[in-house]
Design a protein around this motif. Structure first.
Motif, mmCIF file in Angstrom:
data_model
loop_
_atom_site.group_PDB
_atom_site.id
_atom_site.type_symbol
_atom_site.label_atom_id
_atom_site.label_comp_id
_atom_site.label_asym_id
_atom_site.label_seq_id
_atom_site.Cartn_x
_atom_site.Cartn_y
_atom_site.Cartn_z
ATOM 1 N N THR A 268 4.504 -4.921 6.234
ATOM 2 C CA THR A 268 4.148 -5.163 4.832
ATOM 3 C C THR A 268 5.369 -4.970 3.931
ATOM 4 O O THR A 268 5.599 -5.746 3.000
ATOM 5 C CB THR A 268 3.062 -4.157 4.366
ATOM 6 N N ASN B 207 -2.288 4.841 -8.035
ATOM 7 C CA ASN B 207 -0.814 4.865 -8.003
ATOM 8 C C ASN B 207 -0.202 3.607 -8.613
ATOM 9 O O ASN B 207 0.884 3.647 -9.184
ATOM 10 C CB ASN B 207 -0.322 5.044 -6.564
ATOM 11 N N LEU C 252 -2.732 -8.024 11.028
ATOM 12 C CA LEU C 252 -2.024 -6.868 11.574
ATOM 13 C C LEU C 252 -1.152 -7.254 12.757
ATOM 14 O O LEU C 252 -1.416 -8.223 13.456
ATOM 15 C CB LEU C 252 -3.032 -5.804 12.012
ATOM 16 N N LEU C 253 -0.141 -6.438 12.940
ATOM 17 C CA LEU C 253 0.739 -6.591 14.082
ATOM 18 C C LEU C 253 0.113 -5.777 15.212
ATOM 19 O O LEU C 253 -0.096 -4.564 15.065
ATOM 20 C CB LEU C 253 2.102 -6.005 13.698
ATOM 21 N N GLU D 295 -7.314 -4.179 6.855
ATOM 22 C CA GLU D 295 -8.273 -3.081 7.049
ATOM 23 C C GLU D 295 -8.538 -2.303 5.755
ATOM 24 O O GLU D 295 -9.474 -1.518 5.684
ATOM 25 C CB GLU D 295 -7.788 -2.152 8.183
ATOM 26 N N GLY E 17 -2.822 -4.500 4.133
ATOM 27 C CA GLY E 17 -3.314 -4.911 5.447
ATOM 28 C C GLY E 17 -4.810 -5.165 5.337
ATOM 29 O O GLY E 17 -5.493 -4.607 4.478
ATOM 30 N N ALA F 44 -5.282 7.491 -4.602
ATOM 31 C CA ALA F 44 -4.311 6.534 -4.056
ATOM 32 C C ALA F 44 -4.278 5.230 -4.851
ATOM 33 O O ALA F 44 -3.198 4.734 -5.209
ATOM 34 C CB ALA F 44 -4.637 6.247 -2.602
ATOM 35 N N LEU F 45 -5.440 4.656 -5.141
ATOM 36 C CA LEU F 45 -5.453 3.352 -5.826
ATOM 37 C C LEU F 45 -4.810 3.441 -7.209
ATOM 38 O O LEU F 45 -4.137 2.508 -7.653
ATOM 39 C CB LEU F 45 -6.892 2.834 -5.937
ATOM 40 N N PRO G 161 0.860 -1.177 0.000
ATOM 41 C CA PRO G 161 0.000 0.000 0.000
ATOM 42 C C PRO G 161 0.900 1.231 0.000
ATOM 43 O O PRO G 161 2.088 1.145 0.350
ATOM 44 C CB PRO G 161 -0.745 -0.081 1.340
ATOM 45 N N MET H 280 -1.516 -1.482 16.199
ATOM 46 C CA MET H 280 -0.522 -0.422 16.365
ATOM 47 C C MET H 280 -0.976 0.755 15.545
ATOM 48 O O MET H 280 -1.262 0.605 14.366
ATOM 49 C CB MET H 280 0.810 -0.881 15.774
ATOM 50 N N LYS I 175 -0.561 5.197 14.845
ATOM 51 C CA LYS I 175 0.135 6.427 15.224
ATOM 52 C C LYS I 175 -0.736 7.258 16.155
ATOM 53 O O LYS I 175 -0.266 7.885 17.073
ATOM 54 C CB LYS I 175 0.498 7.262 14.004
HETATM 55 N N1 MSP Z 1 -2.947 5.277 2.403
HETATM 56 C C1 MSP Z 1 -3.695 4.132 2.683
HETATM 57 C C2 MSP Z 1 -3.386 3.025 1.705
HETATM 58 C C3 MSP Z 1 -3.602 3.384 0.271
HETATM 59 S S1 MSP Z 1 -3.114 2.103 -0.786
HETATM 60 C C4 MSP Z 1 -3.662 2.541 -2.278
HETATM 61 C C5 MSP Z 1 -3.384 3.642 4.098
HETATM 62 N N2 MSP Z 1 -2.224 4.074 4.622
HETATM 63 S S2 MSP Z 1 -1.671 3.671 6.075
HETATM 64 O O1 MSP Z 1 -0.533 4.510 6.337
HETATM 65 O O2 MSP Z 1 -2.705 3.673 7.037
HETATM 66 O O3 MSP Z 1 -1.078 2.249 5.887
HETATM 67 C C6 MSP Z 1 -1.874 1.133 6.016
HETATM 68 C C7 MSP Z 1 -1.048 -0.094 5.742
HETATM 69 O O4 MSP Z 1 0.140 -0.107 6.546
HETATM 70 C C8 MSP Z 1 -1.761 -1.373 6.125
HETATM 71 O O5 MSP Z 1 -2.676 -1.790 5.157
HETATM 72 C C9 MSP Z 1 -0.587 -2.303 6.296
HETATM 73 O O6 MSP Z 1 -0.085 -2.656 5.055
HETATM 74 C C10 MSP Z 1 0.419 -1.411 7.006
HETATM 75 N N3 MSP Z 1 0.209 -1.401 8.440
HETATM 76 C C11 MSP Z 1 -0.013 -0.309 9.230
HETATM 77 N N4 MSP Z 1 -0.148 -0.728 10.518
HETATM 78 C C12 MSP Z 1 -0.009 -2.055 10.571
HETATM 79 C C13 MSP Z 1 0.056 -2.990 11.614
HETATM 80 N N5 MSP Z 1 -0.131 -2.669 12.877
HETATM 81 N N6 MSP Z 1 0.350 -4.274 11.282
HETATM 82 C C14 MSP Z 1 0.629 -4.658 9.996
HETATM 83 N N7 MSP Z 1 0.556 -3.801 8.998
HETATM 84 C C15 MSP Z 1 0.153 -2.530 9.225
HETATM 85 O O7 MSP Z 1 -4.151 2.875 4.618
#
Ligand code: MSP
Length: 657
Positions: free
Chosen positions: A27, A233, A291-292, A262, A260, A230-231, A12, A299, A301
């Motif tokens: 990821t 990209n 997810l972790l 979600e 992920g 975003a998609l 992603p 997890m 932010k």
């Molecule tokens: N910007 C969108 C994605 C757009 S893709 C066209 C987004 N960004 S995000 O910063 O929230 O990143 C989400 C992705 O980060 C998850 O789908 C996963 O790949 C990774 N992860 C973020 N937190 C995570 C965990 N705690 N565990 C595992 N992967 C996680 O959604």
């Protein structure tokens, strides 16, 4: 000449909206392993990652930080690229949705769909979730709240553009239900039952409540919905809709899009529908991994329950962090981060199993043969089992990686390493040396060197430092391809060189304290909005300046609740050289349990009856599975340590000031 088979893999694109954490690495490291693996299998790989930089959330974060959105994302993108460098991520391209070529291509995509009638303008009145930038119907809400994030939604009416998602519902359902497009299979039912079967409504694909996004052409005030931006990209990165689509022709459709769980809904419903509308081939596979979690929670932010990967890499190196992420959590399931598991994998797998095999094998080859070990004329039938185990790894890896079972593949490599260590114990080379059985000894050492070489080659996609050092010790070049490498007997003669220790053994207790502190610090810095965190504070008043220099105020001191306590019982903590567990009377009929690292200085029998000083309001912390509910004060200097005790004794629970 046949062109190499291509393999296009994507992560992603991440939101640069706050601190990067170990979840993001999960990821990216997983995809990096797959990209490296496929390259070694001879594929022409294109590995894409990047950042999703538009939207209201980012606009708001930037405003809070008092900078422009562009400056805000630039800073975080710099940090993320640095993180990927530190983790040896071998991406072929990094896309930013603020890149000019991407913005132009998204604009063209939007235009094309508008002309085709797949995007149309209408009025929307409904329920809007601001943080998710999503519209919902009443029936889609969960307990009256946003089904994605659980927050309040607000009644909104606005003019906007819609994507005719409803027109693709049947085709998308067929795609999910009848093909292997989405993995793991468990996610298919979730998508069909929760989203497709209740009815797919057209999707609002523009917003007018903020401006940080790609503008809709000729319609001032509207920006393109962040998910369409975003998609896209995944295709704009290859030059789609840019006039230079050589890469697009070469690599699209993607072989694997890892996300992920979600965001599976966006990637398995909206994304294929969008591609269908654009009349483009669909990706071969979307995989929604688990997810972790930290203490059972995602997890994130905003919650501040994050592990800082920079700190982990700095302290332990690249390989242990990569290994942990690849080995610990089976792809597909959720997994809980645990410092104990991280340290266990470090000490057990990397230090004991791999480190020792390298050290012992190379050291013996040097000691017994000056490093020159030659392939025996023909293998001894007694070694057939061992040789078969080495040769079996190739097929096992292939089958497991095919199913994306990365953690199982890592297990298989370590099973071979374990087998080789056992082979040393079985063959006892030191005894053969003593008995001067040189022919057998040479065969045994050759077998070990070959097993080590094959294991190191197999580890190349997982770890990026140790395998290269192993090849150096073996006196060999690092292979770029697996072809012919994962086969026993390839090397005719070895000339080994010195092997240094690859992974120094860690002191688990000390490191656990370190790892727990990282979490505590992240939590302390997250609850407050940006700009008010300790790290962001600008010193101003005299008091603030004093605090910068480590001085605390009386209010700070008064926050620490110090009381006297009487030791009722004390014992050693099992399997720990350092910890004593004390049961303390703290007055008012209350007792608490406290763990202290004082076993080197005190015999547990000495302590009962002593009056000591306890920090009573320290957050409880689990060590060795026991919860410690405070801390005993001790004085210490150099190697001396002494409990702090009230000189005349004290009633349990007396205040200490
Ligand atoms: N910007 C969108 C994605 C757009 S893709 C066209 C987004 N960004 S995000 O910063 O929230 O990143 C989400 C992705 O980060 C998850 O789908 C996963 O790949 C990774 N992860 C973020 N937190 C995570 C965990 N705690 N565990 C595992 N992967 C996680 O959604």
């Amino acid at each position: 000449m046949n062109a190499k088979k291509t393999y296009y893999i994507t992560t992603p694109i991440y939101y640069p909206s706050g601190k990067w954490h170990l979840g993001h690495c999960y990821t990216t490291v997983g995809c990096d392993m797959l990209a490296r693996y496929k390259r070694m299998r001879g594929y022409d790989v294109f590995y894409l990652t990047g950042t999703d930089e538009h939207g209201q959330k980012i606009e708001k974060r930037a405003a809070e930080a008092g900078v422009t959105p562009q400056a805000f994302v630039d800073g975080l993108v710099g940090e993320l690229k640095d993180l990927w460098k530190r983790l040896d991520i071998s991406y072929d391209k990094y896309i930013r949705t603020t890149d000019a070529y991407h913005k132009a291509a998204v604009s063209a995509i939007f235009d094309r769909l508008l002309k085709k009638g797949d995007i149309y303008k209408s009025k929307y009145s409904g329920l809007y979730c601001t943080p998710c930038e999503s519209f919902w119907t009443k029936s889609q809400l969960a307990d009256g709240k946003c089904p994605d994030c659980g927050r309040e939604v607000a009644e909104t009416e606005e003019e906007c553009y819609f994507f005719r998602l409803s027109a693709y519902a049947d085709r998308v359902k067929k795609l999910l239900a009848e093909t292997d497009f989405l993995e793991p299979k468990s996610r298919v039912n979730e998508m069909v039952n929760n989203f497709i079967d209740p009815g797919l409504t057209d999707l609002a694909v523009s917003r007018s409540s903020f401006s940080w996004g790609i503008p809709v052409k000729n319609d001032a005030g509207h920006v393109i919905y962040v998910w369409i931006d975003a998609l896209s990209n995944y295709i704009t990165a290859l030059g789609y809709a840019s006039g230079d689509d050589g890469l697009f022709k070469k690599y699209w459709p993607a072989d694997l899009q890892m996300v992920g769980k979600e965001i599976v809904r966006f990637h398995s419903i909206i994304w294929p529908a969008l591609l269908m509308a654009l009349e483009l081939p669909l990706p071969k596979k979307v995989c929604g991994h688990g997810l972790l979690l930290l203490a059972g929670d995602k997890m994130s932010k905003s919650k501040g329950n994050v592990i800082d990967p920079f700190v982990l890499v700095e302290r332990y190196g690249i390989d242990p962090v990569r290994y942990y992420l690849l080995r610990e959590v089976p792809f597909g399931s959720d997994g809980t981060y645990s410092g104990e598991a991280f340290l266990h994998l470090f000490n057990q797998d990397l230090c004991n199993d791999l480190g020792n095999l390298v050290k012992r094998t190379v050291a013996m080859s040097l000691q017994y043969f000056g490093g020159r070990v030659v392939r025996p004329e023909k293998p001894d039938p007694a070694d057939a089992g061992f040789i078969a185990a080495v040769n079996a790894l190739d097929g096992k890896l292939e089958a497991l990686i095919d199913k994306l079972l990365i953690n199982r593949a890592a297990e298989e490599v370590f099973a071979l390493i374990g087998r080789a260590n056992k082979y040393i114990d079985e063959t006892k080379p030191w005894a053969l040396f003593k008995e001067k059985d040189t022919a057998v000894l040479s065969r045994v050492i050759y077998n070990l060197l070959e097993a080590l070489r094959v294991a190191a080659a197999a580890l190349l996609p997982f770890l990026t430092v140790a395998p290269k050092r192993i090849f150096q010790s073996l006196g060999l070049a690092v292979p770029a391809l697996f072809a012919g490498e994962l086969v026993f007997g390839k090397v005719a003669a070895y000339q080994t060189t010195n092997a240094e220790a690859l992974f120094p053994r860690l002191d688990i207790e000390r490191e656990l304290t370190f790892l727990e502190d990282i979490i505590a610090k992240a939590a302390a810095n997250s609850v407050k909005p940006a700009g008010t965190r300790e790290a962001d504070k600008q010193p101003g008043t005299q008091e603030e300046k004093a605090m910068e220099e480590g001085v605390i105020t009386i209010d700070d001191f008064m926050k620490v609740r110090l009381v006297t306590a009487r030791v009722l019982a004390c014992e050693k903590v099992e399997k720990s050289d350092k910890l004593l567990k004390s049961t303390l009377d703290i007055g008012g009929g209350e007792t608490v349990t406290v763990l202290s690292g004082i076993a080197r200085w005190y015999d547990p029998a000495e302590l009962p009856g002593k009056d000591v000083v306890l920090v009573k309001n320290l957050a409880p912390r689990k060590m060795r599975g026991i919860e410690s509910q405070g801390m005993l004060l001790c004085s210490s200097k150099g190697d001396r340590l002494s409990l702090v005790c009230p000189e005349k004794g004290a009633e349990p629970g007396s205040e200490v000031r």
